[in-house]
Design a protein around this motif. Structure first.
Motif, short mmCIF file in Angstrom:
data_model
loop_
_atom_site.label_atom_id
_atom_site.label_comp_id
_atom_site.label_asym_id
_atom_site.label_seq_id
_atom_site.Cartn_x
_atom_site.Cartn_y
_atom_site.Cartn_z
N GLU A 53 38.07 -73.84 40.86
CA GLU A 53 37.79 -75.04 41.66
C GLU A 53 37.53 -74.67 43.13
O GLU A 53 36.75 -75.33 43.81
N LEU A 54 38.19 -73.61 43.60
CA LEU A 54 38.07 -73.20 45.00
C LEU A 54 36.88 -72.27 45.23
O LEU A 54 36.64 -71.85 46.37
N GLY A 55 36.14 -71.93 44.18
CA GLY A 55 34.94 -71.13 44.35
C GLY A 55 34.98 -69.73 43.81
O GLY A 55 34.01 -68.97 43.96
N VAL A 56 36.08 -69.33 43.16
CA VAL A 56 36.16 -67.99 42.59
C VAL A 56 35.16 -67.86 41.44
O VAL A 56 35.12 -68.69 40.53
N THR A 57 34.37 -66.79 41.48
CA THR A 57 33.37 -66.55 40.43
C THR A 57 33.72 -65.35 39.55
O THR A 57 33.20 -65.24 38.45
N THR A 58 34.56 -64.45 40.05
CA THR A 58 35.01 -63.30 39.24
C THR A 58 36.53 -63.24 39.30
O THR A 58 37.13 -63.29 40.38
N LEU A 59 37.14 -63.12 38.14
CA LEU A 59 38.60 -63.20 38.04
C LEU A 59 39.11 -62.18 37.03
O LEU A 59 38.58 -62.06 35.93
N GLN A 60 40.15 -61.45 37.44
CA GLN A 60 40.81 -60.52 36.55
C GLN A 60 42.16 -61.08 36.13
O GLN A 60 42.95 -61.50 36.97
N VAL A 61 42.41 -61.09 34.83
CA VAL A 61 43.70 -61.49 34.28
C VAL A 61 44.41 -60.23 33.82
O VAL A 61 43.94 -59.52 32.93
N HIS A 62 45.55 -59.93 34.45
CA HIS A 62 46.32 -58.72 34.13
C HIS A 62 47.43 -59.11 33.15
O HIS A 62 48.34 -59.87 33.50
N ALA A 63 47.33 -58.57 31.93
CA ALA A 63 48.23 -59.00 30.86
C ALA A 63 48.89 -57.82 30.17
O ALA A 63 48.32 -56.72 30.11
N ARG A 64 50.09 -58.04 29.64
CA ARG A 64 50.74 -57.02 28.83
C ARG A 64 50.02 -56.84 27.51
O ARG A 64 49.96 -55.75 26.97
N ASN A 65 49.47 -57.94 27.00
CA ASN A 65 48.84 -57.92 25.68
C ASN A 65 47.52 -58.68 25.76
O ASN A 65 47.49 -59.89 25.97
N ALA A 66 46.40 -57.97 25.60
CA ALA A 66 45.08 -58.57 25.75
C ALA A 66 44.84 -59.67 24.71
O ALA A 66 44.21 -60.69 25.00
N GLU A 67 45.36 -59.49 23.51
CA GLU A 67 45.15 -60.48 22.46
C GLU A 67 45.83 -61.79 22.80
O GLU A 67 45.26 -62.88 22.61
N ARG A 68 47.04 -61.71 23.32
CA ARG A 68 47.77 -62.94 23.68
C ARG A 68 47.18 -63.61 24.91
O ARG A 68 47.43 -64.80 25.15
N ALA A 69 46.39 -62.86 25.68
CA ALA A 69 45.74 -63.44 26.86
C ALA A 69 44.52 -64.26 26.50
O ALA A 69 43.97 -64.97 27.35
N ALA A 70 44.06 -64.17 25.25
CA ALA A 70 42.79 -64.80 24.86
C ALA A 70 42.72 -66.30 25.16
O ALA A 70 41.70 -66.78 25.68
N PRO A 71 43.77 -67.10 24.87
CA PRO A 71 43.67 -68.54 25.19
C PRO A 71 43.51 -68.81 26.68
O PRO A 71 42.77 -69.73 27.07
N THR A 72 44.18 -68.01 27.50
CA THR A 72 44.06 -68.19 28.95
C THR A 72 42.67 -67.82 29.44
O THR A 72 42.06 -68.53 30.24
N VAL A 73 42.16 -66.71 28.94
CA VAL A 73 40.81 -66.28 29.32
C VAL A 73 39.78 -67.33 28.90
O VAL A 73 38.87 -67.68 29.67
N ALA A 74 39.93 -67.86 27.70
CA ALA A 74 39.00 -68.88 27.21
C ALA A 74 39.06 -70.14 28.04
O ALA A 74 38.03 -70.75 28.36
#
Length: 269
Positions: free
Chosen positions: A136-157
């Motif tokens: 909403e504030l204008g970020v166009t590239t974002l990195q999500v740092h996760a312990r488990n990439a598979e569990r991060a999938a809902p957040t990334v989506a």
């Protein structure tokens, strides 16, 4: 009327302090309690509520399962895939997400410059709502740092589904952060020296944890002179939106913030 905050754990929550201060400020004789409700227990709790109940604040691990109970889901809750607010309206359950607009307000209160890239430590429901706030504030590239990439999938989506379609990538917690803003949603105990050091290049550190305080990340940000957005900032702004949704009154933001600050000071002494 009755309201409450639910979650597990819940004893640390400042929500009762904030909402009760709001009730006192506007002259409402309402109650607001904290109830420990474990994962999978939200439906059973809601089933016990009578007409005296108005609304619930929801924290982990209940934010995502709230959607399954809802007769009406707000755009923000649908976008985030999680709800932190449950309203009981004429026997129906309405859910909303005030974390998203609350995070926008919390960041803008402390930092007015443009934001184009960011990193988030953690990948749960709060990471999703803060990631959407960054979009909403204008970020166009974002990195999500996760312990488990598979569990991060809902957040990334969820973040990637924002209308601005930010580019979202998943990295390990031990990888370098980038961007003007680093958001931390991980517990204080997970903030080792290496993690703290990786946030040094950000202009803004947004620490969503408020208890214990200060966290290692918050202490380092203060020492470095970085802009620090606190968990209390987020809590106050999202609680103010809940307060208005529950009561129909404009939230007394100053009084709610002062009560939260006093409670944190009392806990630290």
């Amino acid at each position: 009327m009755r309201c409450a905050v639910l979650g597990d754990p819940i004893a640390h929550s400042l929500s009762p302090v904030l909402h009760r201060a709001g009730y006192d400020a506007v002259g409402l004789d309402w109650t607001y309690e904290a109830h420990r409700v474990a994962e999978g227990g939200l439906a059973d709790f809601v089933a016990t509520l009578d007409e005296a109940w108005c609304g619930l604040s929801l924290t982990m691990p209940l934010k995502r399962e709230a959607l399954d109970l809802a007769d009406r889901v707000s755009d923000a809750a649908r976008l985030a895939g999680a709800a932190n607010t449950l309203l009981l309206v004429d026997g129906a359950v309405h859910v909303d997400n005030t974390d998203l607009p609350g995070a926008v307000s919390a960041i803008r209160e402390r930092f007015e410059s443009s934001v184009t890239s960011a990193s988030i430590l953690g990948a749960g429901a709060t990471a999703a709502s803060t990631g959407l706030a960054l979009a909403e504030l204008g970020v166009t590239t974002l990195q999500v740092h996760a312990r488990n990439a598979e569990r991060a999938a809902p957040t990334v989506a969820a973040i990637g589904a924002h209308p601005t379609a930010p580019e979202v990538t998943v990295r390990g917690l031990a990888e370098a952060t980038t961007g003007e803003v680093v958001v931390s949603t991980v517990p204080a105990g997970a903030q080792d020296a290496a993690t703290v050091e990786r946030t040094a290049g950000a202009a803004v550190v947004f620490e969503v944890i408020y208890d214990p305080w200060p966290t290692p990340l918050a202490a380092a940000a203060t020492q470095r002179g970085q802009v620090l957005v606190t968990g209390l900032d987020l809590l106050v702004h999202q609680a103010a939106l809940q307060f208005t949704a529950f009561t129909g009154h404009a939230a007394p933001l100053a009084e709610m913030r002062a009560a939260g600050e006093a409670a944190l000071v009392a806990r630290s002494t």
